[in-house]
Each structure stands twice: as C-alpha cells, then as structure tokens.
Motif scaffolding. Structure first.
Motif, PDB file in Angstrom:
ATOM      1  N   ILE A  96       0.919  -1.119  -0.015  1.00 27.74           N
ATOM      2  CA  ILE A  96       0.103   0.042   0.058  1.00 27.74           C
ATOM      3  C   ILE A  96       1.006   1.103  -0.151  1.00 27.74           C
ATOM      4  N   VAL A  97       0.680   2.291  -0.926  1.00 26.72           N
ATOM      5  CA  VAL A  97       1.121   3.565  -0.653  1.00 26.72           C
ATOM      6  C   VAL A  97      -0.002   4.499  -0.207  1.00 26.72           C
ATOM      7  N   ALA A  98       0.131   5.191   0.701  1.00 26.58           N
ATOM      8  CA  ALA A  98      -0.867   5.863   1.279  1.00 26.58           C
ATOM      9  C   ALA A  98      -0.394   7.571   1.530  1.00 26.58           C
ATOM     10  N   SER A  99      -1.396   8.140   1.018  1.00 26.31           N
ATOM     11  CA  SER A  99      -0.929   9.933   1.220  1.00 26.31           C
ATOM     12  C   SER A  99      -2.076  10.500   2.092  1.00 26.31           C
ATOM     13  N   GLY A 100      -1.915  11.070   3.038  1.00 28.92           N
ATOM     14  CA  GLY A 100      -2.793  11.891   4.041  1.00 28.92           C
ATOM     15  C   GLY A 100      -2.357  12.597   5.025  1.00 28.92           C
ATOM     16  N   ASP A 101      -2.950  13.164   5.857  1.00 27.96           N
ATOM     17  CA  ASP A 101      -2.506  13.765   6.989  1.00 27.96           C
ATOM     18  C   ASP A 101      -2.012  12.720   8.004  1.00 27.96           C
ATOM     19  N   GLU A 102      -1.579  13.098   9.012  1.00 28.26           N
ATOM     20  CA  GLU A 102      -0.890  11.957  10.205  1.00 28.26           C
ATOM     21  C   GLU A 102      -1.994  11.251  11.002  1.00 28.26           C
ATOM     22  N   PRO A 103      -3.247  12.106  11.185  1.00 27.27           N
ATOM     23  CA  PRO A 103      -4.270  11.288  11.773  1.00 27.27           C
ATOM     24  C   PRO A 103      -4.942  10.363  11.030  1.00 27.27           C
ATOM     25  N   GLN A 104      -5.054  10.899   9.641  1.00 29.37           N
ATOM     26  CA  GLN A 104      -5.910   9.893   8.900  1.00 29.37           C
ATOM     27  C   GLN A 104      -4.956   8.657   8.425  1.00 29.37           C
ATOM     28  N   LEU A 105      -3.655   8.733   8.310  1.00 27.26           N
ATOM     29  CA  LEU A 105      -2.918   7.662   8.209  1.00 27.26           C
ATOM     30  C   LEU A 105      -2.658   6.644   9.313  1.00 27.26           C
ATOM     31  N   ALA A 106      -2.774   7.310  10.443  1.00 26.94           N
ATOM     32  CA  ALA A 106      -2.822   6.554  11.723  1.00 26.94           C
ATOM     33  C   ALA A 106      -3.960   5.706  11.851  1.00 26.94           C
ATOM     34  N   ASP A 107      -5.132   6.370  11.487  1.00 24.60           N
ATOM     35  CA  ASP A 107      -6.347   5.518  11.672  1.00 24.60           C
ATOM     36  C   ASP A 107      -6.346   4.264  10.577  1.00 24.60           C
ATOM     37  N   PHE A 108      -6.050   4.785   9.359  1.00 27.70           N
ATOM     38  CA  PHE A 108      -5.768   3.888   8.263  1.00 27.70           C
ATOM     39  C   PHE A 108      -5.327   2.670   8.655  1.00 27.70           C
ATOM     40  N   ALA A 109      -3.828   2.667   9.189  1.00 27.78           N
ATOM     41  CA  ALA A 109      -3.120   1.759   9.656  1.00 27.78           C
ATOM     42  C   ALA A 109      -3.420   1.050  10.629  1.00 27.78           C
ATOM     43  N   GLN A 110      -4.196   1.587  11.566  1.00 26.25           N
ATOM     44  CA  GLN A 110      -4.791   0.933  12.803  1.00 26.25           C
ATOM     45  C   GLN A 110      -5.864  -0.124  12.062  1.00 26.25           C
ATOM     46  N   GLN A 111      -6.722   0.349  11.401  1.00 24.92           N
ATOM     47  CA  GLN A 111      -7.742  -0.649  10.775  1.00 24.92           C
ATOM     48  C   GLN A 111      -7.066  -1.820   9.981  1.00 24.92           C
ATOM     49  N   ILE A 112      -6.053  -1.234   9.136  1.00 24.48           N
ATOM     50  CA  ILE A 112      -5.431  -2.282   8.416  1.00 24.48           C
ATOM     51  C   ILE A 112      -4.896  -3.266   9.187  1.00 24.48           C
ATOM     52  N   LYS A 113      -4.348  -3.037  10.267  1.00 27.00           N
ATOM     53  CA  LYS A 113      -3.693  -4.103  11.215  1.00 27.00           C
ATOM     54  C   LYS A 113      -4.824  -5.161  11.706  1.00 27.00           C
ATOM     55  N   ARG A 114      -6.102  -4.411  11.574  1.00 29.54           N
ATOM     56  CA  ARG A 114      -7.148  -5.326  11.978  1.00 29.54           C
ATOM     57  C   ARG A 114      -7.611  -6.282  10.901  1.00 29.54           C
ATOM     58  N   GLY A 115      -7.225  -6.182   9.596  1.00 27.28           N
ATOM     59  CA  GLY A 115      -7.365  -6.922   8.714  1.00 27.28           C
ATOM     60  C   GLY A 115      -8.349  -6.299   7.646  1.00 27.28           C
ATOM     61  N   VAL A 116      -9.274  -5.682   8.044  1.00 28.54           N
ATOM     62  CA  VAL A 116     -10.326  -4.799   7.119  1.00 28.54           C
ATOM     63  C   VAL A 116     -11.460  -5.907   6.540  1.00 28.54           C
ATOM     64  N   THR A 117     -11.245  -6.878   6.718  1.00 28.14           N
ATOM     65  CA  THR A 117     -12.377  -7.937   6.374  1.00 28.14           C
ATOM     66  C   THR A 117     -12.431  -9.060   7.312  1.00 28.14           C
ATOM     67  N   PRO A 118     -13.473 -10.053   7.435  1.00 29.00           N
ATOM     68  CA  PRO A 118     -13.537 -10.886   8.697  1.00 29.00           C
ATOM     69  C   PRO A 118     -12.585 -11.969   7.976  1.00 29.00           C
ATOM     70  N   TRP A 119     -12.101 -12.125   6.822  1.00 29.17           N
ATOM     71  CA  TRP A 119     -11.381 -13.478   6.231  1.00 29.17           C
ATOM     72  C   TRP A 119     -10.086 -13.003   6.130  1.00 29.17           C
ATOM     73  N   ALA A 120      -9.330 -11.855   6.432  1.00 26.45           N
ATOM     74  CA  ALA A 120      -7.927 -11.620   6.218  1.00 26.45           C
ATOM     75  C   ALA A 120      -7.624 -11.542   7.725  1.00 26.45           C
ATOM     76  N   VAL A 121      -6.191 -12.034   7.875  1.00 27.25           N
ATOM     77  CA  VAL A 121      -5.543 -12.440   8.978  1.00 27.25           C
ATOM     78  C   VAL A 121      -4.060 -11.567   8.582  1.00 27.25           C
ATOM     79  N   VAL A 122      -3.872 -10.225   9.605  1.00 23.20           N
ATOM     80  CA  VAL A 122      -2.650  -9.632   9.130  1.00 23.20           C
ATOM     81  C   VAL A 122      -1.627 -10.001  10.434  1.00 23.20           C
ATOM     82  N   HIS A 123      -0.543 -10.830   9.779  1.00 17.43           N
ATOM     83  CA  HIS A 123       0.625 -11.319  10.677  1.00 17.43           C
ATOM     84  C   HIS A 123       1.483  -9.937  11.072  1.00 17.43           C
TER      85      HIS A 123
END
Length: 91
Positions: free
Chosen positions: A44-71
């Motif tokens: 992923i290449v992501a651009s935004g302000d710091e709070p947006q990217l922090a929120d985005f990364a936090q939710q990406i870590k959770r997997g964003v779908t019920p079937w994904a598992v982020v290690h």
C-alpha cells in the motif's frame, strides 16, 4: 500531507483485502494505491495527514475483512506523493 509505504503480511490475498482497504481509504480521505505482490503480501502507498494515516494503519492491522489475517504491518516513510484518489492496482 505525508506518504507512507505499508507492507502487509498474512492471509491478505484472495480474501477481499485490496477492495476493503480501498473502501476504507476512500472513507477516511486517504489517497494512494494497493496491490498484491508475488510474495503473497499486499503493498500500500498511502497519502494523507498524520491522523488519517494513523487511523488507516490501525484498521489495516485488524485485517479490514473478516477473512483476512494480518500477521505484520511494516510502515516506512516515503517521498510525499499526490494521488487523485485511491486505486487498486491489478497486473
């Protein structure tokens, strides 16, 4: 505005991860790209302000779908890039 490279490792291909990441990015106002890598990871290449990217990364870590598992999620700073939207790159 800042830009980050994110490398997502785990069960993240074939589970709707790219589509869900793009939907999340659009909801948060993040621009950039997401693509599958031959290694089984997602880049992923992501651009935004710091709070947006922090929120985005936090939710990406959770997997964003019920079937994904982020290690692992590796985030590195990148040269600032401006994107008009958030797109899924397919080969």
């Amino acid at each position: 505005m800042i830009t980050q490279h994110m490398l997502v490792t785990g069960q993240v291909q074939g589970v709707g991860f790219r589509w869900s990441a793009a939907k999340l990015a659009r909801q948060l106002g993040v621009t950039g790209t997401v693509q599958n890598l031959p290694t089984g990871q997602v880049a992923i290449v992501a651009s935004g302000d710091e709070p947006q990217l922090a929120d985005f990364a936090q939710q990406i870590k959770r997997g964003v779908t019920p079937w994904a598992v982020v290690h692992d999620l590796k985030i590195t700073a990148a040269r600032t890039q401006r994107f008009s939207d958030f797109r899924i790159i397919t080969r």
